[in-house]
Design a protein around this motif. Structure first.
Motif, PDB file in Angstrom:
ATOM      1  N   HIS A 128       0.675   7.059  21.820  1.00  0.00           N
ATOM      2  CA  HIS A 128      -0.789   7.138  21.849  1.00  0.00           C
ATOM      3  C   HIS A 128      -1.287   8.252  20.939  1.00  0.00           C
ATOM      4  O   HIS A 128      -2.243   8.075  20.187  1.00  0.00           O
ATOM      5  CB  HIS A 128      -1.277   7.366  23.289  1.00  0.00           C
ATOM      6  N   LEU A 129      -0.626   9.407  21.008  1.00  0.00           N
ATOM      7  CA  LEU A 129      -1.030  10.530  20.158  1.00  0.00           C
ATOM      8  C   LEU A 129      -0.800  10.195  18.686  1.00  0.00           C
ATOM      9  O   LEU A 129      -1.670  10.430  17.833  1.00  0.00           O
ATOM     10  CB  LEU A 129      -0.240  11.797  20.550  1.00  0.00           C
ATOM     11  N   LYS A 130       0.366   9.600  18.392  1.00  0.00           N
ATOM     12  CA  LYS A 130       0.673   9.259  17.001  1.00  0.00           C
ATOM     13  C   LYS A 130      -0.347   8.255  16.440  1.00  0.00           C
ATOM     14  O   LYS A 130      -0.739   8.332  15.289  1.00  0.00           O
ATOM     15  CB  LYS A 130       2.088   8.674  16.884  1.00  0.00           C
ATOM     16  N   LEU A 131      -0.758   7.312  17.301  1.00  0.00           N
ATOM     17  CA  LEU A 131      -1.740   6.314  16.881  1.00  0.00           C
ATOM     18  C   LEU A 131      -3.068   7.006  16.562  1.00  0.00           C
ATOM     19  O   LEU A 131      -3.685   6.749  15.528  1.00  0.00           O
ATOM     20  CB  LEU A 131      -1.921   5.276  17.994  1.00  0.00           C
ATOM     21  N   LYS A 164      -0.469   8.469  12.512  1.00  0.00           N
ATOM     22  CA  LYS A 164       0.934   8.501  12.070  1.00  0.00           C
ATOM     23  C   LYS A 164       1.598   7.131  12.186  1.00  0.00           C
ATOM     24  O   LYS A 164       2.593   6.856  11.536  1.00  0.00           O
ATOM     25  CB  LYS A 164       1.725   9.524  12.897  1.00  0.00           C
ATOM     26  N   ILE A 165       1.063   6.292  13.092  1.00  0.00           N
ATOM     27  CA  ILE A 165       1.578   4.925  13.225  1.00  0.00           C
ATOM     28  C   ILE A 165       0.391   3.956  13.239  1.00  0.00           C
ATOM     29  O   ILE A 165      -0.732   4.366  13.542  1.00  0.00           O
ATOM     30  CB  ILE A 165       2.425   4.728  14.510  1.00  0.00           C
ATOM     31  N   LYS A 166       0.683   2.683  12.920  1.00  0.00           N
ATOM     32  CA  LYS A 166      -0.424   1.704  12.903  1.00  0.00           C
ATOM     33  C   LYS A 166      -0.432   0.844  14.166  1.00  0.00           C
ATOM     34  O   LYS A 166      -1.473   0.367  14.591  1.00  0.00           O
ATOM     35  CB  LYS A 166      -0.289   0.806  11.675  1.00  0.00           C
ATOM     36  N   THR A 167       0.761   0.618  14.727  1.00  0.00           N
ATOM     37  CA  THR A 167       0.833  -0.135  15.985  1.00  0.00           C
ATOM     38  C   THR A 167       1.788   0.576  16.938  1.00  0.00           C
ATOM     39  O   THR A 167       2.675   1.304  16.501  1.00  0.00           O
ATOM     40  CB  THR A 167       1.395  -1.569  15.775  1.00  0.00           C
ATOM     41  N   MET A 168       1.594   0.302  18.210  1.00  0.00           N
ATOM     42  CA  MET A 168       2.446   0.947  19.229  1.00  0.00           C
ATOM     43  C   MET A 168       3.835   0.318  19.222  1.00  0.00           C
ATOM     44  O   MET A 168       3.973  -0.902  19.097  1.00  0.00           O
ATOM     45  CB  MET A 168       1.839   0.724  20.616  1.00  0.00           C
ATOM     46  N   SER A 169       4.833   1.151  19.432  1.00  0.00           N
ATOM     47  CA  SER A 169       6.199   0.639  19.498  1.00  0.00           C
ATOM     48  C   SER A 169       6.426  -0.104  20.812  1.00  0.00           C
ATOM     49  O   SER A 169       5.896   0.276  21.852  1.00  0.00           O
ATOM     50  CB  SER A 169       7.188   1.806  19.406  1.00  0.00           C
ATOM     51  N   LYS A 170       7.233  -1.156  20.731  1.00  0.00           N
ATOM     52  CA  LYS A 170       7.592  -1.887  21.956  1.00  0.00           C
ATOM     53  C   LYS A 170       8.876  -1.316  22.542  1.00  0.00           C
ATOM     54  O   LYS A 170       9.310  -1.709  23.627  1.00  0.00           O
ATOM     55  CB  LYS A 170       7.805  -3.369  21.632  1.00  0.00           C
ATOM     56  N   TYR A 171       9.502  -0.431  21.793  1.00  0.00           N
ATOM     57  CA  TYR A 171      10.812   0.116  22.193  1.00  0.00           C
ATOM     58  C   TYR A 171      10.685   1.029  23.411  1.00  0.00           C
ATOM     59  O   TYR A 171       9.793   1.885  23.471  1.00  0.00           O
ATOM     60  CB  TYR A 171      11.407   0.880  20.999  1.00  0.00           C
ATOM     61  N   ASP A 228       3.802  -0.127   5.095  1.00  0.00           N
ATOM     62  CA  ASP A 228       2.406  -0.157   5.551  1.00  0.00           C
ATOM     63  C   ASP A 228       2.298  -0.143   7.077  1.00  0.00           C
ATOM     64  O   ASP A 228       1.219  -0.226   7.637  1.00  0.00           O
ATOM     65  CB  ASP A 228       1.708  -1.406   4.990  1.00  0.00           C
ATOM     66  N   GLY A 229       3.434  -0.019   7.745  1.00  0.00           N
ATOM     67  CA  GLY A 229       3.429   0.046   9.210  1.00  0.00           C
ATOM     68  C   GLY A 229       3.087  -1.295   9.850  1.00  0.00           C
ATOM     69  O   GLY A 229       2.911  -1.390  11.059  1.00  0.00           O
TER      70      GLY A 229
END
Ligand SMILES: O=P(O)(O)O[C@@H]1[C@@H](OP(=O)(O)O)[C@H](OP(=O)(O)O)[C@H](O)[C@H](OP(=O)(O)O)[C@H]1OP(=O)(O)O
Ligand SMILES: Nc1ncnc2c1ncn2[C@@H]1O[C@H](COP(=O)(O)OP(=O)(O)OP(=O)(O)O)[C@@H](O)[C@H]1O
Length: 512
Positions: A229-232, A236-243, A286-287
Motif C-alpha cells: 500500500h505504501l509503495k503504491l 514505487k509500484i503500479k499494481t499490488m503484488s499477489k504474492y 512499466d510495472g
C-alpha cells in the motif's frame, strides 16, 4: 599492491558452465583496463552493480564481479582504497559485532560484506549455499572501460538513481550462480541452464508482546502486504503484488507452489528467471502486465524441458516448488529471520539503550541497579557469546523460544547493555535474512542425445510432472551487513507502513 594477472589463457568460454578454478588463485589480484573485456552488465540492486564474465580467461569464467555503487545515500567513499585506511564500522558497531573482530578490521564496504557473509551468514545458512567471494582490486581504467556496457544496459530509473562508483578500489569476485562448473573438455552439446531468482522478504507474522495495541494489525497482515500500500502510494509500484510470503515459507510444497504462481503474476522485484545467465522473465519495466513475458517464457522453457508448449510454465512452477521444498533452504532462512524476536519496537528500545551508554561495563551496573527483579527473569545462561566459535542460531538466541513471546517493552527496558547489544545484533542479522535473495539453478541432466552431464558438487532433482532429471544447486545472494544507524529508520518505516495500511483499510471500509 599486487598487479600480476594469472588469468590469461587461450581456452574458449564454456557454454553455460565453467571450470572450477580455485578462487585462491586470484587472491591479491588487481584488474586493469586490459582486463575489462568480457565483463558485461548482469544486474543490480540499490547498492551493487553486478557484472558477469563472458570472456575467454579461464580464471574468470563462471564468476561475477559485485561492485558497490555510489548512490545518493552513500557517496562511494567507503570503497576507495585509501592511503590511511579507516574501518568502515563505527566504534559502536565494532562493539555490536564484537564476536567477529574481523568485521571491524574491514576498511571498505566490499571487505565488510565479505567478512560478514563468510563469518556470520555462511555458518548460519550453510557452506553449500553461501559463497562469500574474494576481494579483488580495481583500477579506474578498468571501471571506466566496464562502465560503458553498464550505462548502455541499465534501466533508466536505475541510471538516474545511482551510478557506478568510478573510484571504487575493490569489489567482490563471486561464483556466477547461474552457471554450473564442468569438467573441461566435456562441453559439446551441453544442455542449457535455467536460474530462478527469488527475493522472498519477511516470511512470518510477528507475535512479540512488544508490539503495541495500535500496531496489532502486524500480527495478522504480513509486512509485505502492508508495504504494498505504501509503495503504491509512493509510486514505487503500479499494481499490488499477489504474492504472499507466508505461502512461500509455509513449509509445504503446495504453499510454495501457490507463492510461485502469485509471483509469476506480479513479479515486481521478487522473481526473475535467467536462461544461460540472460534474464528472460522479471518485473516488466512499466510495472504492467506480464502476459507477453509469460508467452515468451513458455517458448523459451522448451530449451530445458521435455514438456509440450502450453504446459511448460505450469510444470516448471511445480518443479521449482518441489526442489525448494526438498532443499529446506526456506526453513533455514525463516529461522534466521525470526532472530528478530522482539520486533522493531523492542529492537528500537534496545538500540536506545545500547547506543545511549558510552561504557558497557558502567551501563551494565546502571541497568542492574534499576531493574534487578525483571532482569533476574532472564534465563541463567551467559548472554555474552564472545568466542563462541562457530556461530549457530542457538548460540545467538538470548533466551529459550517459549519465553520470548511474553517479553514486553518494560522487559526490554530492563535489559543490561550486553543483553541489549544481543537484541540489536540479532535483529540486524534477521534484517539481512529478510532482504536476501535465493538463486535456484537447474540444468537437464541429459542432453537431447541422451548424454548425461552430472556435476559432482550439485544434486539431482526430478521434475514431479515429467520425471525429467536436472542437476540443481541453490545459493543465497546479497547477504550484506545491515548498518546500526538503520534501526531508527526501520522504526519510522514500520510506523509509516502500518499507518498507511490502516488508513487504506479505513477508506476501503467506508466505500463498502
Ligand atoms: O525495507 P524494505 O523491505 O523495503 O527493503 C529494502 C529493499 O526494498 P524492497 O521492499 O525489497 O523493494 C531494497 O530493494 P530494492 O532496491 O527496492 O530492489 C533494498 O534491498 C534495501 O536494502 P539496502 O538498502 O540495499 O541494504 C532494503 O532495505 P532493508 O530494509 O533490507 O534495509
Ligand atoms: N553471484 C551471483 N551470480 C549470479 N547473479 C548474481 C550474483 N550476485 C548478484 N547477481 C545478480 O545481480 C543482481 C543484483 O545483485 P545484489 O542483489 O547483490 O544487489 P544489491 O544492490 O545488493 O541488492 P539490494 O537492492 O537487494 O540491496 C541480483 O538480483 C542478481 O540477479
Amino acid at each position: 599492491m599486487p598487479t600480476s594477472c594469472p588469468c590469461h589463457g587461450p581456452e574458449d568460454p564454456f557454454d553455460g558452465a565453467y571450470a572450477a578454478n580455485k578462487l585462491e588463485e586470484l587472491k591479491e589480484f588487481e584488474l586493469h583496463e586490459e582486463d575489462a573485456e568480457g565483463w558485461l552488465y548482469r544486474g543490480e540492486g540499490s547498492a551493487n552493480i553486478v557484472l558477469a564474465y563472458h570472456g575467454r580467461r579461464p580464471s574468470f569464467i563462471g564468476r561475477v564481479l559485485r561492485l558497490r555503487k555510489a548512490s545518493k545515500k552513500d557517496d562511494g567513499t567507503q570503497n576507495q582504497v585509501k592511503k590511511e585506511p579507516k574501518p568502515v564500522l563505527s566504534e559502536e558497531e565494532a562493539k555490536l559485532w564484537r564476536e567477529w573482530p574481523n568485521m571491524s578490521k574491514a576498511t571498505t564496504s566490499a571487505a565488510l560484506a565479505h567478512v560478514f557473509a563468510c563469518e556470520v551468514m555462511q555458518p548460519l545458512l550453510g557452506e553449500d549455499h553461501v559463497d562469500a567471494g574474494l576481494l579483488v582490486f580495481l583500477t579506474t581504467g578498468f571501471l571506466e572501460a566496464v562502465s560503458r556496457d553498464v550505462l548502455a544496459k541499465q534501466r533508466e530509473w536505475r541510471r538516474n538513481d545511482s551510478k557506478m562508483d568510478m573510484t571504487a578500489g575493490v569489489a567482490l569476485l563471486i561464483t556466477d550462480h547461474s552457471l554450473f562448473p564442468i569438467v573441461p573438455g566435456r562441453v559439446k552439446d551441453l544442455p542449457q541452464t535455467i536460474t530462478i531468482e527469488i527475493k522472498p522478504k519477511w516470511g512470518y507474522l510477528p507475535d512479540a508482546a512488544t508490539i503495541s495495541e495500535e500496531n496489532s494489525v502486524k500480527r495478522h497482515v504480513t509486512r509485505f502486504a502492508m508495504h504494498q500500500h505504501l509503495k503504491l502510494q509512493q509510486g514505487k509500484i503500479k499494481t499490488m503484488s499477489k504474492y504472499c510470503p507466508l505461502d512461500l515459507f509455509s513449509g509445504n510444497v503446495e504453499g510454495i507452489h501457490k507463492a510461485l504462481v502469485q509471483m509469476f503474476e506480479t513479479p515486481q522485484n521478487n522473481i526473475r528467471i535467467f536462461l544461460k545467465g540472460v534474464e528472460i522473465f522479471g518485473g516488466p519495466e512499466d510495472g504492467g502486465s506480464t502476459n507477453e513475458l509469460m508467452v515468451a517464457l513458455e517458448e523459451k522453457l522448451g530449451a530445458v524441458m521435455v514438456a509440450p508448449e502450453g504446459e511448460r510454465v505450469l510444470i516448471f512452477q511445480r518443479l521449482v516448488a518441489s526442489v525448494l521444498n526438498k532443499s529446506k533452504v526456506l526453513d533455514q532462512l525463516l529461522r534466521l529471520q525470526k532472530l528478530d524476536t522482539y520486533a522493531i519496537e523492542g529492537a528500537n528500545l534496545a538500540y536506545s539503550k545500547f547506543t545511549g551508554m558510552t561504557d558497557d561495563a558502567g551501563a551494565d551496573d546502571e541497568s542492574e541497579a534499576g531493574s534487578e527483579e525483571v532482569g533476574a527473569e532472564i534465563d541463567s545462561r551467559p548472554v555474552s557469546t564472545v568466542g563462541f566459535g562457530r556461530v549457530c542460531i542457538e548460540n545467538l538466541a538470548l533466551e529459550p523460544e517459549d519465553t520470548q513471546k511474553k517479553r514486553d517493552k518494560a522487559w526490554i527496558k530492563s535489559l543490561s547493555w550486553e543483553e541489549s547489544r544481543c537484541v540489536v545484533r540479532n535483529f540486524l542479522i534477521a534484517a539481512t535474512a529478510k532482504d536476501c535473495g535465493i538463486m535456484l539453478t537447474l540444468r537437464p541432466l541429459y542432453n537431447e542425445h541422451g548424454t548425461p552431464f552430472s556435476v559432482p558438487s550439485a544434486s539431482v532433482a526430478t521434475c514431479p510432472t515429467t520425471g525429467q532429471q536436472y542437476v540443481s544447486k541453490i545459493a543465497f545472494l546479497d547477504l550484506d551487513t545491515k548498518r546500526l544507524k538503520k534501526i531508527p529508520v526501520y522504526y519510522s518505516l514500520d510506523q509509516q507502513i502500518v499507518d498507511t495500511y490502516k488508513a487504506c483499510s479505513q477508506q476501503l471500509a467506508k466505500l463498502l
